[in-house]
Design an enzyme around this catalytic site. Structure first.
Site, mmCIF file in Angstrom:
data_model
loop_
_atom_site.group_PDB
_atom_site.id
_atom_site.type_symbol
_atom_site.label_atom_id
_atom_site.label_comp_id
_atom_site.label_asym_id
_atom_site.label_seq_id
_atom_site.Cartn_x
_atom_site.Cartn_y
_atom_site.Cartn_z
ATOM 1 N N LYS A 119 -16.153 -29.726 47.625
ATOM 2 C CA LYS A 119 -15.207 -30.426 48.494
ATOM 3 C C LYS A 119 -13.767 -30.074 48.108
ATOM 4 O O LYS A 119 -13.460 -29.899 46.918
ATOM 5 C CB LYS A 119 -15.454 -31.927 48.356
ATOM 6 C CG LYS A 119 -14.738 -32.835 49.323
ATOM 7 C CD LYS A 119 -15.225 -34.254 49.095
ATOM 8 C CE LYS A 119 -14.521 -35.276 49.968
ATOM 9 N NZ LYS A 119 -15.032 -36.641 49.695
ATOM 10 N N SER A 200 -16.357 -39.208 53.635
ATOM 11 C CA SER A 200 -15.346 -38.167 53.731
ATOM 12 C C SER A 200 -15.859 -36.783 53.330
ATOM 13 O O SER A 200 -15.206 -35.781 53.596
ATOM 14 C CB SER A 200 -14.144 -38.527 52.852
ATOM 15 O OG SER A 200 -14.479 -38.527 51.469
ATOM 16 N N SER A 224 -18.926 -42.037 50.784
ATOM 17 C CA SER A 224 -18.526 -40.693 51.206
ATOM 18 C C SER A 224 -19.474 -39.577 50.796
ATOM 19 O O SER A 224 -19.310 -38.448 51.237
ATOM 20 C CB SER A 224 -17.119 -40.380 50.697
ATOM 21 O OG SER A 224 -16.174 -41.176 51.379
#
Length: 548
Positions: A119, A200, A224
């Site tokens: 990420k 997310s 997330s």
């Protein structure tokens, strides 16, 4: 012809026309679904790739090349998923180095030569950027690797690139669209391209689901990792707070932040978790990670792992928002029982819902303090504080604020320091309600090994006007596990109209070995995971029961 006969005939024709219309709609839907070339590595596991490389059928370099081609074909073009922000320009040379070590008889571990996506809030001291999806940090390389990146490199993994995310890990606006960032645009759900990938860690979830890499790393503050795993038919592990280091990761809140694995199988997630864990001098929360964590979770991969396990079903607040999801969850509970588990139903957590507002206030306080501390040590960029970010967004409104604002950032900027009595009182209360008086109390009362509940409902429509909707706001088990700092694993449990949903296993702190054992046994008994079809929309004409 009598009036009754005429009426019956008319109804028959109406039915024929309706069926024809439905068939035409289904045909149109099928026609719009992109036709993609077969992918040689589709659904390949870590063990599969290691075997291929050991046999000489693949090299790390050839595997990397195949994933890069796949990314170009369906992430940059074709369905244009927008899940990968940036390719590591050194990926091929790293793969070559890992191949050379393999030829010399040296293997670093189970991820040797395996491509991993991470990420874009996880720092890498290389030629890639670390931006949390924001243009405010673009162009500024990180001064050093995050600790978990050091662990990945030491384990022989090939960091393939950075994934898109909900900008600032979805802590910018109360009306955001999950999976959107100023740097990467809107990520799409590969199971229905008009559906949200959830956030997310949206890019990490979509990329692994679409077979753009073997595994990926996400981060979670509240949902997330598990939420994008839920809507992308993945296994996601949110570890115990302190099992995995946060140093070098753009923060939201130190009391809840953690990184964790996202994979297509429990076994792959377990392998990645073992590589990520470890005590880090730069993160005091990891002081117990060496003693309480494991570098090898393979012992938990037991096919009969559900036999005799006592599992409680948390029905209060975590059921009732999606009838189809509840139906699949009830079937999952029956599957657990069939596999030998002792089911306690219900095993409700009495404190659920009592700390939600205070949780948000705690996160606001910590976001300001933690982000300011992170930015102060980052490489020179356009922003060195939360206020700098707010100002940058205003000055670059067309690029950063085209669809939604930064209300959360504005609220956080007004918060006092972490010495504030109200913040400290809320933090202590939240931890007590979620942990000792919540999960711990329920498990002790029923003598449980784990708790289960639906992870969340099916993905909602992407809406850049109103922001997230549908089941996005439904309460899930991620809140109580995140506030408590306890582990949480989601596993695919089926589909609703072609849209994936997952089953959550969660429990006491440091219980990852138990949760992995239970999740693995459930996965092996049911095998609900299937790759996406990149359909343009959900197949609402199909009976969801066919998707089991």
């Amino acid at each position: 012809m009598s009036a009754a006969t005429a009426t019956a005939t008319a109804r028959q024709w109406q039915r024929v026309l309706l069926l024809a219309a439905l068939a035409a709609a289904a045909g149109a839907l099928s026609a719009q679904t992109p036709r993609l070339a077969p992918f040689d590595l589709e659904e390949a596991t870590v063990a599969d790739l290691q075997q291929r490389m050991a046999d000489g059928g693949e090299t790390s370099r050839s595997v990397v090349e195949k994933y890069l081609t796949r990314i170009d074909e369906i992430d940059r073009r074709g369905p244009e998923l927008r899940s990968v922000l940036e390719i590591n320009p050194d990926a091929r040379s790293i793969a070559d180095a890992m191949d050379a070590e393999r030829r010399a008889g040296h293997l670093r571990g189970p991820l040797h030569g395996i491509p991993v996506l991470i990420k874009d809030n996880i720092a890498t001291a290389d030629r890639m950027m670390t931006t949390a999806g924001s243009l405010a940090l673009a162009g500024a390389p990180a001064p050093r690797d995050a600790f978990i990146v050091e662990r990945l490199r030491a384990g022989g993994a090939v960091i393939l690139g950075k994934t898109n995310l909900s900008e600032w890990a979805n802590f910018r606006s109360t009306h955001s669209s999950s999976g959107w960032s100023g740097r990467g645009g809107q990520t799409k759900n590969p199971y229905a391209l008009d559906r949200n990938p959830s956030g997310s860690s949206s890019g990490s979830g979509v990329a692994v689901a679409a077979n753009l890499a073997t595994v990926a790393v996400g981060t979670e503050t509240d949902g997330s990792i598990v939420s994008p795993s839920n809507v992308n038919s993945l296994v996601g592990i949110k570890p115990t707070l302190g099992l995995v280091s946060r140093s070098g990761i753009v923060p939201i809140a130190h009391s809840q932040d953690t990184a964790g694995p996202m994979a297509r199988t429990v076994a792959d997630a377990a392998v990645l978790l073992g590589v990520l864990t470890g005590a880090d001098p730069r993160d005091a929360a990891t002081a117990d990670a060496g003693a309480k964590g494991r570098r090898d979770y393979s012992r938990s991969l037991v096919r009969e792992g559900l036999r005799g396990a006592r599992i409680g079903v948390v029905r209060n607040r975590l059921f009732g928002y999606s009838a189809s999801t509840d139906e699949l969850a009830d079937q999952a509970i029956a599957d657990l029982k069939r596999e030998g588990a002792v089911i306690i139903d219900p095993a409700n957590i009495p404190t659920l819902g009592k700390f939600d507002e205070d949780e948000f206030d705690v996160l606001l306080h910590e976001f300001k303090a933690d982000l300011n501390a992170y930015l102060a040590t980052a490489s020179p960029a356009a922003a060195r504080s939360l206020m700098d970010i707010i100002t940058f967004n205003k000055e670059h409104k067309s690029a950063e604020l085209p669809y939604f604002g930064q209300e959360i950032m504005l609220l956080a900027e007004k918060k006092p320091p972490l010495t504030n009595a109200k913040y400290r009182r809320e933090l202590a209360s939240n931890r007590r309600l979620a942990g000792p008086q919540g999960i711990d109390a329920t498990m002790k009362a029923h003598r449980l090994d784990a708790l289960v509940a639906p992870t969340g409902g099916p993905a909602w429509i992407i809406d850049l006007v109103n922001g997230d909707g549908g089941t996005a706001a439904a309460p899930g088990p991620s809140t109580v596990t995140s506030v408590a700092g306890y582990p949480h694993i989601t596993v695919p449990m089926g589909f609703v109209r072609g849209l994936p949903v997952g089953l959550s296993f969660f429990g006491r702190a440091w219980s990852e070995p138990t949760l992995i054992r239970l999740a693995y046994a459930y996965e092996q008994a049911t095998r609900h995971r299937r790759p996406p079809t990149f359909a343009p929309t959900a197949n609402t004409n199909d009976d969801q029961r066919r998707d089991r």
